[in-house]
Design a protein around this motif. Structure first.
Motif, PDB file in Angstrom:
ATOM      1  N   ASN A 284       0.912  -1.048  -0.002  1.00  0.00           N
ATOM      2  CA  ASN A 284      -0.001  -0.032  -0.339  1.00  0.00           C
ATOM      3  C   ASN A 284       0.871   0.960   0.087  1.00  0.00           C
ATOM      4  N   ILE A 285       2.282   1.285   0.072  1.00  0.00           N
ATOM      5  CA  ILE A 285       3.027   2.551  -0.040  1.00  0.00           C
ATOM      6  C   ILE A 285       3.292   2.410  -0.915  1.00  0.00           C
ATOM      7  N   TYR A 286       3.837   2.015  -2.137  1.00  0.00           N
ATOM      8  CA  TYR A 286       4.750   2.531  -3.737  1.00  0.00           C
ATOM      9  C   TYR A 286       3.267   1.822  -4.610  1.00  0.00           C
TER      10      TYR A 286
ATOM     11  N   PHE B 226       0.608   4.729  10.561  1.00  0.00           N
ATOM     12  CA  PHE B 226       1.078   5.184   9.503  1.00  0.00           C
ATOM     13  C   PHE B 226       0.359   6.135   8.984  1.00  0.00           C
ATOM     14  N   TYR B 252      10.419   2.653   9.283  1.00  0.00           N
ATOM     15  CA  TYR B 252       8.732   2.953   9.208  1.00  0.00           C
ATOM     16  C   TYR B 252       8.734   4.208   9.058  1.00  0.00           C
ATOM     17  N   PHE B 255       9.187   4.603   5.230  1.00  0.00           N
ATOM     18  CA  PHE B 255       7.695   4.319   4.671  1.00  0.00           C
ATOM     19  C   PHE B 255       7.014   4.669   4.257  1.00  0.00           C
ATOM     20  N   ILE B 258       7.789   7.515   1.482  1.00  0.00           N
ATOM     21  CA  ILE B 258       7.998   7.612   0.478  1.00  0.00           C
ATOM     22  C   ILE B 258       5.988   7.351   0.516  1.00  0.00           C
ATOM     23  N   LYS B 259       5.932   7.356   1.182  1.00  0.00           N
ATOM     24  CA  LYS B 259       4.029   7.808   0.804  1.00  0.00           C
ATOM     25  C   LYS B 259       3.963   8.820   0.332  1.00  0.00           C
ATOM     26  N   PHE B 283      13.729  -2.132   0.310  1.00  0.00           N
ATOM     27  CA  PHE B 283      14.396  -1.739   0.159  1.00  0.00           C
ATOM     28  C   PHE B 283      15.275  -1.634  -1.128  1.00  0.00           C
TER      29      PHE B 283
END
Lengths: 338, 338
Positions: A284-286, B226, B252, B255, B258-259, B283
DNA sequence: CTGAAAGCGCTTACAG
DNA sequence: CTGAAAGCGCTTACAG
């Protein structure tokens, strides 16, 4: 090292017998008709002296350790780590402690671990069984030790289990792909002989057949490492030009696949759509985010511990087995957008 | 339930005393000058009958359980799960079993867990301590129980620890960025009060100062989930236009970052470079691959268990403490390419 | 209502 | 070289 208090110390300090204290501490005051005052006095004194019974001695005499052995495939795997976390929490609430270990899906290692758990007298087991463990699990059951199989069952072993409805989950995910219009759907799996792999494959095959399409299965060696998997997949994808969607049987396979697609400079979902079995936070991140079959982790943990507690509570003979197949959830994301 | 064999059964079957059997089983045959024939005969018979001593009874009388309590922040976290896996393996080789639990970095929960471990009489502890645990750890030490602090130390508590050289790792990663020509490097961290966060921040600050640049620190609430972290970071990045590189203090956080960057349609490394503290398998999968400060997990696990074994082996009084700072490795990938 | 005593299955100091 | 006995710290059947 400060000498720990024992029940005898408390008994001496209070000038009553160990028996009485033991009864009170174990909530049998009423049953043994011990006066409320006495019970209260003892409880107060115990609290004030911060006396904690020695669990070892207790276990030796009762035969119960209040420990549950949890054997997962690999505690450092995202799915199992999550499950372990929840099981630990739930067990804790019921007074049980968890002792984990990783089987690495290795039969021999698992057998050794079982024997170690037996030596430690754990009260019950939750096991993700490698193939071939039938006899050992049956041995536990024969000795009256409750076992809940998790993530996969063992044919011919009659005990509780909690698994995902892999067949249906796989069928639904594949059907979703065919409904979306994909026509050449490949299924990438591990060449392992476990029930869940088998069921996932069958679900895929059925859905493909129902859509009058041809199946295409790629098996990856279970023992290969990440880079080897990537290599295998690069080869596979390169020679399977007309494939327009790939269904990965585990999230790790999907990661290898994503890496392979990156290396091939192929784009998702334009060049090929992907679906992964087992959700992962990273999906769900990239971007594109990855469509996945999500296992309801909390629910699986809950059902497992419940099934085990039920067996643990049962008096000999009245075993109630639970055979539970939990439904998965298909989480649709960008990797399958048409 | 089949009655388990006890040492008395073996003694009866062989018509010798329990004492002799116990000596032989515990490798004291020579020391007690028991004849080789007898020893061999006993060993053979024990193997053939598959007799396993009851560990509970053994523990009760020796006071040792051969169990190590491993308290990590969260067993479902990638880093800790990996460490746990290796520690389990190494402990196993030395005859020790591991019993894990997750502290959630919650002081109260950790205190409860310690008291549970004490009840279970674990022989030694490896702890990733939440802030405020000083007294409890000191309490263990005062009672002669060995403790190895892991991942972070506790000021004022004199015991073994194994941590990463966070300061240097952070300094080096930041210096790498400044050497690459980045001029506005932000540092994103958690607002927690632990030694490792503190050291990472200091390393960053020093490197920035050494390059005559201005620091920019963004603190994210430890308790946020998150999505909240992503939101915070979107806001932060949007208003910090001139930032050309971001150093995330944990994977974390990276992440989330990145999102956030994805949501802002910003590209790495063109719009902004990123570095993460703590490597993660992912990664190296997605592109651009992410430059990371890698903790040598296996080494950390090894050093920890070694430090603990050393304390465990020591006779009272001859404690040898190990205070180890392990060097990190900067793994350069695409996210910082200029 | 309460306590003395046996037992859980080991280890080990002591005696021979 | 080997064994009887006490002890680890609880629980619980039994007796009163």
């Amino acid at each position: 090292m400060a000498k720990r208090l024992s029940i005898r110390d408390i008994a001496n300090e209070l000038q009553i017998s160990k028996t009485t204290i033991s009864f009170i501490l174990n909530g049998k005051a009423k049953e043994k008709r011990i006066s409320d005052e006495l019970a209260e006095k003892v409880m107060k004194h115990v609290a004030q002296r911060a006396y904690k019974p020695n669990q070892l001695a207790k276990s030796l005499s009762t035969g119960k350790t209040m420990m549950i052995g949890l054997m997962v495939e690999n505690i450092s795997d995202y799915f199992f780590a999550q499950v372990a976390y929840h099981i630990e929490e739930l067990a804790y609430q019921h007074g049980y402690r968890i002792i984990y270990c990783s089987t690495d899906n290795d039969l021999h290692k698992t057998q050794e671990l079982i024997s170690m758990f037996r030596e430690r007298h754990v009260d019950g087991y939750i096991i993700t069984a490698p193939a071939g463990l039938e006899k050992d699990v049956q041995g536990l059951l024969d000795d009256g030790l409750p076992v809940v199989l998790f993530d996969r069952y063992l044919k011919g072993v009659d005990t509780s289990y909690v698994i995902l409805d892999n067949y249906k989950a796989s069928y639904d995910a594949t059907k979703y792909l065919t409904d979306q219009g994909f026509e050449n759907i490949a299924f990438v799996e591990l060449d392992s002989d476990q029930s869940q792999m088998h069921d996932r494959r069958e679900g895929y095959l059925q859905a493909v057949a129902d859509a009058h399409l041809a199946p295409l299965i790629k098996k990856i060696p279970f023992t290969s490492d990440f880079d080897q998997k990537v290599k295998e997949l690069v080869k596979f994808i390169r020679k399977s030009e007309d494939v327009d969607a790939i269904f990965f049987a585990t999230n790790y396979l999907a990661f290898s696949g994503i890496k392979a697609l990156n290396q091939l400079k192929m784009h998702t979902p334009q060049d090929v759509a992907i679906v992964a079995f087992d959700d992962h936070e990273v999906f769900n991140i990239y971007s594109p985010t990855v469509t996945a079959v999500a296992q309801p982790i909390k629910k699986l943990a809950q059902q497992s511990i419940n099934a085990l507690l039920k067996m643990l509570d049962a008096k000999d003979g009245t075993q109630t087995l639970e055979k539970i197949e939990v439904a998965a959830e298909l989480i649709i994301r960008d990797s399958t957008k048409v």
